[in-house]
Design a protein around this motif. Sequence first.
Motif, PDB file in Angstrom:
ATOM      1  N   ILE A 196     -23.907  90.513 -24.942  1.00 56.04           N
ATOM      2  CA  ILE A 196     -24.208  90.479 -26.315  1.00 56.04           C
ATOM      3  C   ILE A 196     -24.619  91.697 -26.889  1.00 56.04           C
ATOM      4  N   LEU A 197     -24.372  91.635 -28.039  1.00 56.75           N
ATOM      5  CA  LEU A 197     -24.680  92.711 -29.023  1.00 56.75           C
ATOM      6  C   LEU A 197     -25.590  92.380 -30.310  1.00 56.75           C
ATOM      7  N   VAL A 198     -26.601  93.067 -30.510  1.00 59.68           N
ATOM      8  CA  VAL A 198     -27.485  92.951 -31.642  1.00 59.68           C
ATOM      9  C   VAL A 198     -27.451  94.131 -32.424  1.00 59.68           C
ATOM     10  N   ASN A 221     -18.425  97.109 -40.369  1.00 61.06           N
ATOM     11  CA  ASN A 221     -16.948  96.595 -40.539  1.00 61.06           C
ATOM     12  C   ASN A 221     -16.133  97.256 -39.229  1.00 61.06           C
ATOM     13  N   LYS A 222     -16.539  98.594 -38.844  1.00 57.15           N
ATOM     14  CA  LYS A 222     -15.772  99.333 -37.863  1.00 57.15           C
ATOM     15  C   LYS A 222     -16.021  98.622 -36.622  1.00 57.15           C
ATOM     16  N   ILE A 223     -17.361  98.447 -36.362  1.00 57.45           N
ATOM     17  CA  ILE A 223     -17.828  97.718 -35.072  1.00 57.45           C
ATOM     18  C   ILE A 223     -17.200  96.405 -34.985  1.00 57.45           C
ATOM     19  N   ILE A 224     -17.238  95.736 -36.194  1.00 59.54           N
ATOM     20  CA  ILE A 224     -16.629  93.920 -36.054  1.00 59.54           C
ATOM     21  C   ILE A 224     -15.162  94.127 -35.415  1.00 59.54           C
ATOM     22  N   LEU A 263     -14.520  94.217 -31.996  1.00 56.65           N
ATOM     23  CA  LEU A 263     -15.094  92.917 -31.114  1.00 56.65           C
ATOM     24  C   LEU A 263     -13.890  91.861 -31.044  1.00 56.65           C
ATOM     25  N   PRO A 264     -14.100  91.057 -29.606  1.00 55.62           N
ATOM     26  CA  PRO A 264     -13.057  90.015 -29.633  1.00 55.62           C
ATOM     27  C   PRO A 264     -13.116  88.922 -30.815  1.00 55.62           C
ATOM     28  N   ALA A 265     -11.941  88.436 -31.305  1.00 51.93           N
ATOM     29  CA  ALA A 265     -12.008  87.526 -32.397  1.00 51.93           C
ATOM     30  C   ALA A 265     -12.664  86.294 -32.173  1.00 51.93           C
ATOM     31  N   ILE A 297     -20.100  89.782 -45.947  1.00 48.57           N
ATOM     32  CA  ILE A 297     -20.124  89.759 -44.824  1.00 48.57           C
ATOM     33  C   ILE A 297     -20.245  88.361 -44.074  1.00 48.57           C
ATOM     34  N   HIS A 298     -20.745  87.401 -44.654  1.00 46.39           N
ATOM     35  CA  HIS A 298     -20.966  86.060 -44.350  1.00 46.39           C
ATOM     36  C   HIS A 298     -19.630  85.387 -44.300  1.00 46.39           C
TER      37      HIS A 298
END
Length: 376
Positions: A76-78, A170-173, A176-178, A196-197
Motif C-alpha cells: 500500500i502507498l499513501v 506523475n513520476k511516482i504513478i 506503479l503497476p497498471a 489527476i482523476h
Amino acid sequence: MPFSSLGLSPALQKALEDQHFTKPTPIQQAAIPAILSKKDVLGIAKTGSGKTAGYVLPILMNLQQTPGPKNRHANILVLVPTRELAEQVKNIFQTFNRALPQPLKILAVYGGVSINPQMMGLQGINVLVATPGRLLELVDANAVHLSSIETLVLDEADKMLNLGFKEEVNKIIGLLPAKRQNVLLSATLSNDLQHIHQILLHNPVVIKIEAEEDSLDDITQVAYIVSEEKKGPFLRYLIKHHEMKQVLVFASSVHQAEAIVNKLRKNNIEARAIHSKKSQGARTDMLTLFKSGKLRVLVATDLMARGIDIDALPFVINYELPRSPKDYVHRIGRTGRAGAAGDAISLVSQNELHHFEVIQKKMGKQVNLIDSENIP
C-alpha cells in the motif's frame, strides 16, 4: 448505520469501540464498503470529516487476506503533502493495526530527517505513507520498490497539487503497476484534481459530502481594520487584552511568521513559529507544547495548518488574509470544533478590504468589521 454493518472484522470493530467511534461519518459510510470491494474511489469531503479512517480501516481489512510483501516491495502507498500529515496518517494506521490478529508493518517517510533509518525500516514493509520528494529519493537509492503496490491513496490531493507536487506525483504513478486500486481524497475538486482523476481512476465510486452550511456557526468571527505597521502592536494588544492562553496565528510566509514571533518574544509573550524551514524534530516538539497548553502562541503558515488538529482551541488570528477563501475557512476551522465555541479574529489592512469582501461572499457570512483606530 453502525460500523458493524460495513463489513469490518470483529477485531477492527472492537478497536473502534475502544477509540470511542460510535457510528461512521458520511464519508466513512460510503468509502469503507467501496474500498473493501477493491473499487476505485474519489472522495470529496472537508477536513475533519473522517476521510483517513475511511480508507485506513478497509485497507487493513483487505491486507489480512494478502500474502506478505517481497522484501522492500510495499503493498500500500499513501501519498501526502506534508510531514505532519504523514505522521498523523501513520498513527491512525497504527491505532487500528494493533488490534489485528496479524499486525502489519507501517512506516512513514518524509524529508527533513535522516534518510538512513527510513531505508532500514523499509524491509518487510506493508503500508508506506510518504511525501513525494522523499519517496523518489528512496526509490532512486533502491531502498524501496513500487512494482507490487496494490492500492494507491492520494490523501489531501488538492493541497498536494496546489503545492506543486504534480510532476513528482506523475513520476511516482509511472512506477506503479497498471493494475491497482486507486483512492483519491480531497477537500475540494479543482481543475488540477480533475486532471489527476481522469488519469488515475477507473469507473470510480464518487463520494461527495457537502459541507454543512452551519459548519462555522460555533465560531465567533470579528475583523479589525489595522494598518500594516500597527498589526504587530495590535496583535500583542489582543493577546493581552483577551488574556489568550492558547492562540494560533496565521502568517502568509515563513519570513513573516519568524518576524511576528520575534516581536512577540521581545514583548514577553512566549511564541514559536512552525513552517517548512523548521526541522521535523522542532515541528513535532512545538506542536506537542502547543497542544498541551505549554506554549501560548503558535505562528503558522497555511501549509502547516494541515497538521494542526486541537480539540477546543479557543482562538485563531489571521495576521494576514490568505489568498484563497477556502484557505480562510480552513484556517478559522481550527477553532470551534466538535461543538466547542471558538473565536476567529482577522487583522485587515486597507489594501485587503476588497479581498476580505470576496472571502465573506464565498463563505456566505458577514463578519463584523471594526476600525482599530476607535480602540484605545
